[in-house]
Design a protein around this motif. Structure first.
Motif, PDB file in Angstrom:
ATOM      1  N   GLY A 151      65.692  44.882  22.307  1.00  0.00           N
ATOM      2  CA  GLY A 151      66.016  44.850  23.733  1.00  0.00           C
ATOM      3  C   GLY A 151      67.093  43.815  23.964  1.00  0.00           C
ATOM      4  N   LEU A 152      68.263  44.280  24.388  1.00  0.00           N
ATOM      5  CA  LEU A 152      69.380  43.350  24.550  1.00  0.00           C
ATOM      6  C   LEU A 152      69.137  42.362  25.680  1.00  0.00           C
ATOM      7  CD1 LEU A 152      72.397  45.763  23.935  1.00  0.00           C
ATOM      8  CD2 LEU A 152      71.176  44.313  22.298  1.00  0.00           C
ATOM      9  N   ASP A 153      68.296  42.721  26.636  1.00  0.00           N
ATOM     10  CA  ASP A 153      67.935  41.775  27.693  1.00  0.00           C
ATOM     11  C   ASP A 153      67.119  40.619  27.119  1.00  0.00           C
ATOM     12  OD1 ASP A 153      65.988  43.688  27.116  1.00  0.00           O
ATOM     13  OD2 ASP A 153      65.162  43.714  29.153  1.00  0.00           O
ATOM     14  N   ALA A 154      66.235  40.929  26.157  1.00  0.00           N
ATOM     15  CA  ALA A 154      65.447  39.873  25.507  1.00  0.00           C
ATOM     16  C   ALA A 154      66.340  38.977  24.656  1.00  0.00           C
ATOM     17  CB  ALA A 154      64.340  40.482  24.656  1.00  0.00           C
ATOM     18  N   VAL A 155      67.312  39.595  24.001  1.00  0.00           N
ATOM     19  CA  VAL A 155      68.266  38.826  23.191  1.00  0.00           C
ATOM     20  C   VAL A 155      69.068  37.883  24.082  1.00  0.00           C
ATOM     21  CG1 VAL A 155      70.365  39.008  21.794  1.00  0.00           C
ATOM     22  CG2 VAL A 155      68.438  40.549  21.353  1.00  0.00           C
ATOM     23  N   LEU A 156      69.562  38.403  25.201  1.00  0.00           N
ATOM     24  CA  LEU A 156      70.367  37.586  26.114  1.00  0.00           C
ATOM     25  C   LEU A 156      69.541  36.445  26.696  1.00  0.00           C
ATOM     26  CD1 LEU A 156      72.998  37.076  27.620  1.00  0.00           C
ATOM     27  CD2 LEU A 156      72.266  38.754  29.344  1.00  0.00           C
ATOM     28  N   GLU A 157      68.310  36.729  27.068  1.00  0.00           N
ATOM     29  CA  GLU A 157      67.442  35.678  27.608  1.00  0.00           C
ATOM     30  C   GLU A 157      67.219  34.577  26.573  1.00  0.00           C
ATOM     31  OE1 GLU A 157      63.000  35.154  29.662  1.00  0.00           O
ATOM     32  OE2 GLU A 157      63.571  37.057  28.725  1.00  0.00           O
ATOM     33  N   LYS A 158      67.024  34.973  25.310  1.00  0.00           N
ATOM     34  CA  LYS A 158      66.817  33.981  24.253  1.00  0.00           C
ATOM     35  C   LYS A 158      68.045  33.106  24.076  1.00  0.00           C
ATOM     36  CE  LYS A 158      64.297  32.137  21.050  1.00  0.00           C
ATOM     37  NZ  LYS A 158      63.032  31.455  21.395  1.00  0.00           N
ATOM     38  N   LEU A 159      69.213  33.710  24.082  1.00  0.00           N
ATOM     39  CA  LEU A 159      70.448  32.942  23.934  1.00  0.00           C
ATOM     40  C   LEU A 159      70.603  31.934  25.064  1.00  0.00           C
ATOM     41  CD1 LEU A 159      72.862  35.836  22.897  1.00  0.00           C
ATOM     42  CD2 LEU A 159      72.181  33.929  21.434  1.00  0.00           C
TER      43      LEU A 159
ATOM     44  N   LEU B 144      76.716  44.727  28.761  1.00  0.00           N
ATOM     45  CA  LEU B 144      75.747  45.784  28.473  1.00  0.00           C
ATOM     46  C   LEU B 144      74.462  45.585  29.273  1.00  0.00           C
ATOM     47  CD1 LEU B 144      76.014  46.223  24.567  1.00  0.00           C
ATOM     48  CD2 LEU B 144      76.792  47.833  26.324  1.00  0.00           C
ATOM     49  N   VAL B 145      73.960  44.363  29.278  1.00  0.00           N
ATOM     50  CA  VAL B 145      72.700  44.083  29.968  1.00  0.00           C
ATOM     51  C   VAL B 145      72.857  44.279  31.476  1.00  0.00           C
ATOM     52  CG1 VAL B 145      70.981  42.308  30.487  1.00  0.00           C
ATOM     53  CG2 VAL B 145      71.872  42.549  28.157  1.00  0.00           C
ATOM     54  N   GLU B 146      73.960  43.789  32.029  1.00  0.00           N
ATOM     55  CA  GLU B 146      74.176  43.932  33.471  1.00  0.00           C
ATOM     56  C   GLU B 146      74.316  45.390  33.885  1.00  0.00           C
ATOM     57  OE1 GLU B 146      77.501  41.427  34.395  1.00  0.00           O
ATOM     58  OE2 GLU B 146      76.256  39.605  34.500  1.00  0.00           O
ATOM     59  N   ALA B 147      74.781  46.234  32.944  1.00  0.00           N
ATOM     60  CA  ALA B 147      74.918  47.661  33.228  1.00  0.00           C
ATOM     61  C   ALA B 147      73.624  48.423  32.967  1.00  0.00           C
ATOM     62  CB  ALA B 147      76.054  48.249  32.394  1.00  0.00           C
ATOM     63  N   GLY B 148      72.562  47.711  32.599  1.00  0.00           N
ATOM     64  CA  GLY B 148      71.288  48.348  32.315  1.00  0.00           C
ATOM     65  C   GLY B 148      71.212  48.984  30.941  1.00  0.00           C
ATOM     66  N   LYS B 149      72.204  48.711  30.111  1.00  0.00           N
ATOM     67  CA  LYS B 149      72.240  49.283  28.757  1.00  0.00           C
ATOM     68  C   LYS B 149      71.582  48.289  27.807  1.00  0.00           C
ATOM     69  CE  LYS B 149      76.533  51.724  29.869  1.00  0.00           C
ATOM     70  NZ  LYS B 149      77.972  51.881  29.561  1.00  0.00           N
ATOM     71  N   THR B 150      70.266  48.247  27.856  1.00  0.00           N
ATOM     72  CA  THR B 150      69.538  47.194  27.156  1.00  0.00           C
ATOM     73  C   THR B 150      68.954  47.632  25.826  1.00  0.00           C
ATOM     74  OG1 THR B 150      67.571  47.752  28.450  1.00  0.00           O
ATOM     75  CG2 THR B 150      68.966  45.960  29.281  1.00  0.00           C
ATOM     76  N   GLY B 151      69.259  48.846  25.389  1.00  0.00           N
ATOM     77  CA  GLY B 151      68.825  49.247  24.066  1.00  0.00           C
ATOM     78  C   GLY B 151      68.025  50.526  24.038  1.00  0.00           C
ATOM     79  N   LEU B 152      67.187  50.639  23.036  1.00  0.00           N
ATOM     80  CA  LEU B 152      66.454  51.875  22.761  1.00  0.00           C
ATOM     81  C   LEU B 152      65.623  52.334  23.950  1.00  0.00           C
ATOM     82  CD1 LEU B 152      65.652  54.021  20.666  1.00  0.00           C
ATOM     83  CD2 LEU B 152      63.894  52.444  19.849  1.00  0.00           C
ATOM     84  N   ASP B 153      64.870  51.423  24.555  1.00  0.00           N
ATOM     85  CA  ASP B 153      63.985  51.806  25.665  1.00  0.00           C
ATOM     86  C   ASP B 153      64.768  52.299  26.874  1.00  0.00           C
ATOM     87  OD1 ASP B 153      61.799  51.192  24.157  1.00  0.00           O
ATOM     88  OD2 ASP B 153      61.421  49.228  25.093  1.00  0.00           O
ATOM     89  N   ALA B 154      65.986  51.811  27.038  1.00  0.00           N
ATOM     90  CA  ALA B 154      66.816  52.217  28.180  1.00  0.00           C
ATOM     91  C   ALA B 154      67.644  53.462  27.870  1.00  0.00           C
ATOM     92  CB  ALA B 154      67.738  51.075  28.590  1.00  0.00           C
ATOM     93  N   GLY B 155      67.641  53.880  26.610  1.00  0.00           N
ATOM     94  CA  GLY B 155      68.432  55.043  26.216  1.00  0.00           C
ATOM     95  C   GLY B 155      69.868  54.728  25.887  1.00  0.00           C
TER      96      GLY B 155
END
Length: 391
Positions: A343-351, A372-383
């Motif tokens: 989840g790219l949102d989790a990655v960004l939060e960790k950073l 990517l995260v701001e566009a809602g493109k957060t990875g597998l779960d988001a498609g």
């Protein structure tokens, strides 16, 4: 073989030079291997003879060993080595002045259509090519060690490398049975070493700050995250001084635990001691239970972030980054795929959390990752993340 290349010159008969020579000869090319040292040439030739026959015995190539060896010439004369070459691959020691001297001579001695490639793993292609007035035909062809066994080749653009030159180099690598990836900008570390940097460096910062132990980091990255080797075990294998000097040359801060080992001369397996003891001890001694409590997301977040920089800066595509890391390092999956899984949102939060906690710029999120995260493109779960996924 590639249609417009029949004769190849390899400059340098050390591990990389004789390995590239062997790979080209197995693929059917006539090869001249040149070195300034006759003893190094002789040793390189012996290594090729042994390897070609051993690989044939194992069925790893179907070429006749004697025919392969007949395609290889050796010389100490640079002009003779490259005069009729359609492609020249420089594999001399990693010293910029030395490589520039070689390329100055290559411009004089080679045909104007000859492909000029450097196998450097850490120096700027642009700086090497600047020694010539033909920078458009200079390209990086970064083979991995051992070249005859490793599938990956990074095809690296210098600032003036032409698309035609890069395409010829790519096709040549394919003709050797390799899997090439384009590195479209001359960034420090290219693709593989750029992403590998945080894998080695971040655990070293954590150990330096008493936030983890060597065994804990290695156990977590191997037994919990599936990497073939832990970061400290890997550093001992490749040489702690190698990672140290790459960071020093790039002007990057060096973790104290890494600096301490280099200053003590404890460089890893080659000196008998590094992060582990290989003389009086058993070498890497971590066990699965040692992994408990290690913050592996801190390490992987930095690797995903490095990948995002490469993709966002048009250095490489997500597919090229992931292919490079799987084939060049044996990682179970590339950082783009793994980032999408996490989840790219989790990655960004960790950073961001680590950036706040440490004040270090090494956690500064890449603009591409933030986008990517701001566009809602957060990875597998988001498609959609680095890749697109079917619902």
């Amino acid at each position: 073989m590639q249609d417009d290349i029949e004769r190849v010159a390899v400059l340098g008969a050390g591990n990389m030079g004789h390995g590239i020579t062997e790979a080209a000869a197995i693929a059917g090319y006539d090869v001249v291997m040149r070195d300034v040292d006759e003893d190094v040439l002789a040793d390189g030739s012996e290594q090729i003879d042994w390897s070609v026959r051993k690989l044939a015995e194992k069925g790893e190539h179907d070429a006749d060993p004697d025919a392969v060896l007949d395609r290889i010439e050796t010389t100490t004369d640079l002009e003779r080595a490259v005069a009729d070459a359609d492609a020249v691959i420089e594999a001399v020691p990693e010293k910029l002045a030395l490589k520039r001297d070689v390329f100055t001579d290559l411009e004089e001695y080679t045909d104007e259509d000859a492909l000029l490639a450097t196998n450097t793993s850490s120096l700027s292609i642009t700086d090497i090519a600047a020694a010539t007035d033909a920078a458009e035909r200079v390209v990086g062809l970064h083979f991995f060690n051992p070249p005859v066994r490793m599938d990956l080749v990074e095809v690296v653009y210098g600032e003036q490398t032409s698309d035609d030159t890069a395409e010829r180099a790519y096709e040549f690598a394919e003709s050797l049975g390799k899997t090439p990836i384009y590195v479209r900008k001359d960034v420090n570390g290219f693709v593989v070493n750029s992403v590998l940097g945080p894998f080695v460096e971040e655990p070293a910062w954590m150990v330096s700050g008493d936030e983890a132990t060597v065994e804990q980091a290695d156990a977590a990255m191997v037994h919990e995250r599936g990497y073939p080797m832990g970061p400290f075990e890997l550093s001992d294998l490749t040489g702690i001084d190698v990672a140290y000097h790459v960071r020093e040359e790039a002007g990057k801060p060096i973790p104290p635990v890494m600096e301490d080992r280099v200053e003590a001369g404890d460089l890893g397996r080659k000196t008998g001691r590094g992060y582990y003891d290989y003389e009086g001890g058993e070498g890497a001694t971590y066990e699965p239970e040692d992994a408990e409590g290690f913050d592996w997301l801190r390490v992987e977040a930095r690797m995903v972030n490095e990948a995002a920089k490469l993709v966002g800066d048009d250095v490489a595509t997500p597919e090229e980054v992931d292919t490079g890391m799987r084939l060049g390092t044996g990682f179970p999956e590339g950082p783009c795929s793994r980032g999408d899984d996490l989840g790219l949102d989790a990655v960004l939060e960790k950073l961001r959390d680590c950036r706040t906690a440490t004040g270090s710029d090494r956690f500064e999120p890449a603009d591409f990752l933030v986008g990517l995260v701001e566009a809602g493109k957060t990875g597998l779960d988001a498609g959609r993340g680095f890749y697109e996924y079917d619902e």
